[in-house]
Design a protein around this motif. Structure first.
Motif, PDB file in Angstrom:
ATOM      1  N   CYS A 185      50.385  42.104  45.615  1.00  0.00           N
ATOM      2  CA  CYS A 185      49.673  42.503  44.400  1.00  0.00           C
ATOM      3  C   CYS A 185      48.287  42.993  44.809  1.00  0.00           C
ATOM      4  O   CYS A 185      47.596  42.346  45.584  1.00  0.00           O
ATOM      5  N   GLN A 192      46.277  44.748  42.271  1.00  0.00           N
ATOM      6  CA  GLN A 192      45.872  45.432  41.045  1.00  0.00           C
ATOM      7  C   GLN A 192      44.441  45.142  40.595  1.00  0.00           C
ATOM      8  O   GLN A 192      43.947  45.825  39.710  1.00  0.00           O
ATOM      9  N   CYS A 193      43.800  44.120  41.143  1.00  0.00           N
ATOM     10  CA  CYS A 193      42.446  43.857  40.662  1.00  0.00           C
ATOM     11  C   CYS A 193      41.417  43.901  41.777  1.00  0.00           C
ATOM     12  O   CYS A 193      41.756  43.958  42.959  1.00  0.00           O
ATOM     13  N   THR A 197      41.161  41.370  44.908  1.00  0.00           N
ATOM     14  CA  THR A 197      42.323  41.250  45.800  1.00  0.00           C
ATOM     15  C   THR A 197      41.903  40.885  47.234  1.00  0.00           C
ATOM     16  O   THR A 197      40.850  41.306  47.707  1.00  0.00           O
ATOM     17  N   CYS A 230      46.881  40.987  47.819  1.00  0.00           N
ATOM     18  CA  CYS A 230      47.222  39.566  47.870  1.00  0.00           C
ATOM     19  C   CYS A 230      48.667  39.454  48.324  1.00  0.00           C
ATOM     20  O   CYS A 230      49.567  40.001  47.687  1.00  0.00           O
ATOM     21  N   GLY A 290      47.796  34.622  44.961  1.00  0.00           N
ATOM     22  CA  GLY A 290      46.693  35.577  44.946  1.00  0.00           C
ATOM     23  C   GLY A 290      45.373  34.859  44.744  1.00  0.00           C
ATOM     24  O   GLY A 290      45.336  33.670  44.423  1.00  0.00           O
ATOM     25  N   CYS A 330      43.441  35.147  42.333  1.00  0.00           N
ATOM     26  CA  CYS A 330      43.330  34.733  40.928  1.00  0.00           C
ATOM     27  C   CYS A 330      44.100  33.452  40.648  1.00  0.00           C
ATOM     28  O   CYS A 330      43.991  32.905  39.546  1.00  0.00           O
ATOM     29  N   THR A 353      45.846  40.993  34.988  1.00  0.00           N
ATOM     30  CA  THR A 353      45.229  39.900  35.752  1.00  0.00           C
ATOM     31  C   THR A 353      44.704  38.789  34.835  1.00  0.00           C
ATOM     32  O   THR A 353      44.079  39.077  33.809  1.00  0.00           O
TER      33      THR A 353
HETATM   34 FE1  SF4 Z   1      46.861  40.476  41.941  1.00  0.00          FE
HETATM   35 FE2  SF4 Z   1      45.638  38.183  41.347  1.00  0.00          FE
HETATM   36 FE3  SF4 Z   1      45.396  39.289  43.766  1.00  0.00          FE
HETATM   37 FE4  SF4 Z   1      44.234  40.396  41.637  1.00  0.00          FE
HETATM   38  S1  SF4 Z   1      43.768  38.414  42.572  1.00  0.00           S
HETATM   39  S2  SF4 Z   1      45.336  41.461  43.246  1.00  0.00           S
HETATM   40  S3  SF4 Z   1      45.794  40.030  40.074  1.00  0.00           S
HETATM   41  S4  SF4 Z   1      47.263  38.464  42.834  1.00  0.00           S
END
Ligand code: SF4
Ligand code: FSO
Length: 523
Positions: A3, A5-6, A9, A15, A20, A22, A68
């Motif tokens: 992942c 997307q944010c 990361t 991640c 991740g 988050c 997220t």
């Molecule tokens: Fe994805 Fe969470 Fe990592 Fe952001 S922190 S990239 S939402 S897994």
């Protein structure tokens, strides 16, 4: 898991592994990928049979679920997967042999694709996730738009196709155009339902007695909660992105909507430690729940966390209310402050308020009292590089106006930055979706000065964190807005070639230091 997307990361790359940054676990990430693949299947089925209002809602809820900090609950995500597959089967049951591929898509293929294709499809997918959240809030208030609805299928269909950059790039830009329409619809929904925001000062002190903290973006949830707590001796405090709710006349009218609790989302684990009140999460920015407050977290809509009480669609907030009465709140007035020690913040400078004083603003520009406008907007996050935004605001000249939106403002909104021509130097336009207000104001100024938005003395200094920020950025680009400063780091999913395209065509700059950037902007 994979992942990226944010903004937070891992190592600004992706991640991977067990969880991740988050807190999203690998099995949840996997389920969210399956859900996304199922949405591509639904979009494929929408080619052979027209989706209806129920299909649209399923599409919105599923996309919103994957934003997220929204949903950490495998059971809830699994239910969404079933709902999407059911929606697809309903569409297909009404036609004979569809004659086209209507299978689900394996998102792994996307993560392993050529980096430029992956980059463009990610921009599209993440932008759609952000837009889905906005469309969902509007839908809850009874507002929906066919062009917006249809674009979700168009975009999700494209994710599953072997298309090249030439086909994907226009679609990415189109998603920005559609998101403008979506934010406009949400603005209409919010203002027609709750009135046009008015400038409002919001205290940060918590009065004694039972209270409830409500966070996220959904005004309807707040409204329901205010109604259900009327005359019960319970006060309501906003948190995070709910702060701008204080400015809406119909919400402001409730005397027990008292103030704002705490600061930006990433401080929640500290600020909620042993809080004598329940907290209701209406949208994203839910962090892994700590033991010191896990008995008082409530979720609603698409937000979910394993073990937390979820308030369903009937919006009966009785469990939250009972918890507030049981915990009883503070026994004395509890003085909280903003990040810089301030005791109050302001909000409510949406397009309605700012444009109502447009003449004053225009005169101040003509007289040279206002020399520059900055839009310092976007999300906050835990990274230390985000101090840039506080410093940037601190260093802006006194003859400049700063417009803010989303939660990044908590870094500086508790300070008094003075006035220009009777207007405060800092004006908060609202939530991230109120980027629509900023666009309205920019367009009005450009008309007044008979120039393009890019010729205005206006600079957008944006901070991004999650997927709504992606959709907003795409909207700004689709409007041809140039010279945006973006930070604290660039998205991991933007490949070098795509970045070159953005720099060449839109002159996007990664932030450097406040000092250097201000010299560049004002010099
Ligand atoms: Fe994805 Fe969470 Fe990592 Fe952001 S922190 S990239 S939402 S897994
Ligand atoms: Fe901030 Fe969170 Fe609005 Fe985002 S509160 S980070 S862009 O979710 O949603 O601004």
């Amino acid at each position: 898991m994979f992942c990226f997307q944010c903004e937070q990361t891992t190592k600004s790359s992706a991640c991977i592994g067990k969880a991740g940054i988050c807190g999203k676990k690998a099995d949840t990430a996997k389920l969210q990928d399956v859900l996304t693949g199922a949405l591509v299947g639904l979009a494929r089925a929408a080619q052979v049979n027209k989706p209806n209002a129920s299909t649209h809602r399923t599409m919105l809820e599923a996309l919103f679920t994957t934003v997220t900090n929204v949903n950490f609950d495998n059971e809830a995500v699994t239910r969404q997967i079933e709902a999407v597959r059911n929606a697809k089967n309903t569409l297909l049951a009404q036609v004979g042999n569809p004659g086209v591929n209507t299978g689900d898509y394996d998102i792994e293929k996307l993560w392993n694709d050529n980096e430029d294709i992956r980059s463009l499809k990610s921009l599209l997918l993440f932008g759609l996730r952000g837009m889905a959240a906005y469309a969902y809030h509007a839908l809850i208030l009874g507002y929906s738009d066919e062009e917006v609805n249809n674009f979700f299928y168009k975009g999700m269909f494209a994710i599953g196709e072997d298309w090249g950059m030439d086909e994907l790039l226009p679609l990415v830009m189109e998603s920005g155009t559609v998101n403008l329409k979506c934010m406009e619809m949400l603005d209409k929904a919010n203002t027609e339902t709750y009135g046009t925001p008015v400038s409002t000062t919001v205290p940060l002190t918590i009065e004694k007695g039972p209270f409830i903290v409500v966070t996220g973006h959904d005004l309807y949830d707040l409204y329901q909660l205010l109604e259900q707590t009327k005359d019960k001796g319970i006060n309501i405090y906003t948190n995070g992105e709910m702060l701008p709710a204080h400015a809406y006349p119909k919400l402001k009218a409730y005397p027990h909507l008292k103030g704002n609790f705490g600061t930006a989302w990433y401080n929640q684990q500290k600020e909620l430690d042993h809080i004598p009140a329940p907290v209701l999460y209406t949208t994203n920015c839910l962090m892994p729940v700590k033991d010191s407050y896990r008995d008082r977290v409530f979720t609603t809509a698409v937000v979910a966390y394993p073990g937390m009480v979820h308030i369903d669609e009937a919006k009966d907030f009785t469990p939250v209310i009972e918890k507030a009465l049981e915990l009883g709140g503070y026994t004395e007035e509890h003085r909280m402050t903003g990040i810089n020690g301030g005791t109050q913040v302001t909000t409510g400078f949406g397009h309605g308020t700012v444009l109502s004083v447009a003449d004053t603003v225009i005169d101040a520009v003509k007289a040279g009292a206002i020399k520059h406008f900055f839009l310092v907007g976007g999300c906050d996050g835990a990274k230390s590089g985000r101090n840039y935004y506080t410093e940037f605001v601190r260093q802006t000249p006194q003859d400049s106006v700063i417009l803010t939106l989303a939660c990044g403002k908590y870094r500086f909104n508790d300070l008094d930055w003075g006035e220009i021509g009777g207007l405060p130097r800092i004006m908060d336009m609202g939530q991230c979706n109120d980027a629509y207000s900023a666009i309205r104001v920019a367009v009005a100024l450009a008309e007044a000065f008979d120039c393009g938005v890019n010729e205005l003395p206006l600079t957008m200094v944006l901070s991004w964190y999650e997927q709504k920020a992606v959709s907003i950025l795409l909207t700004l680009l689709s409007l041809g807005i140039k010279n945006i400063y973006l930070g604290p780091t660039l998205p991991a999913f933007v490949s070098p070639n795509v970045l070159n395209y953005l720099v060449d065509n839109f002159n996007i700059s990664p932030i450097s230091t406040p000092d250097e950037d201000l010299k560049k902007i004002l010099g």
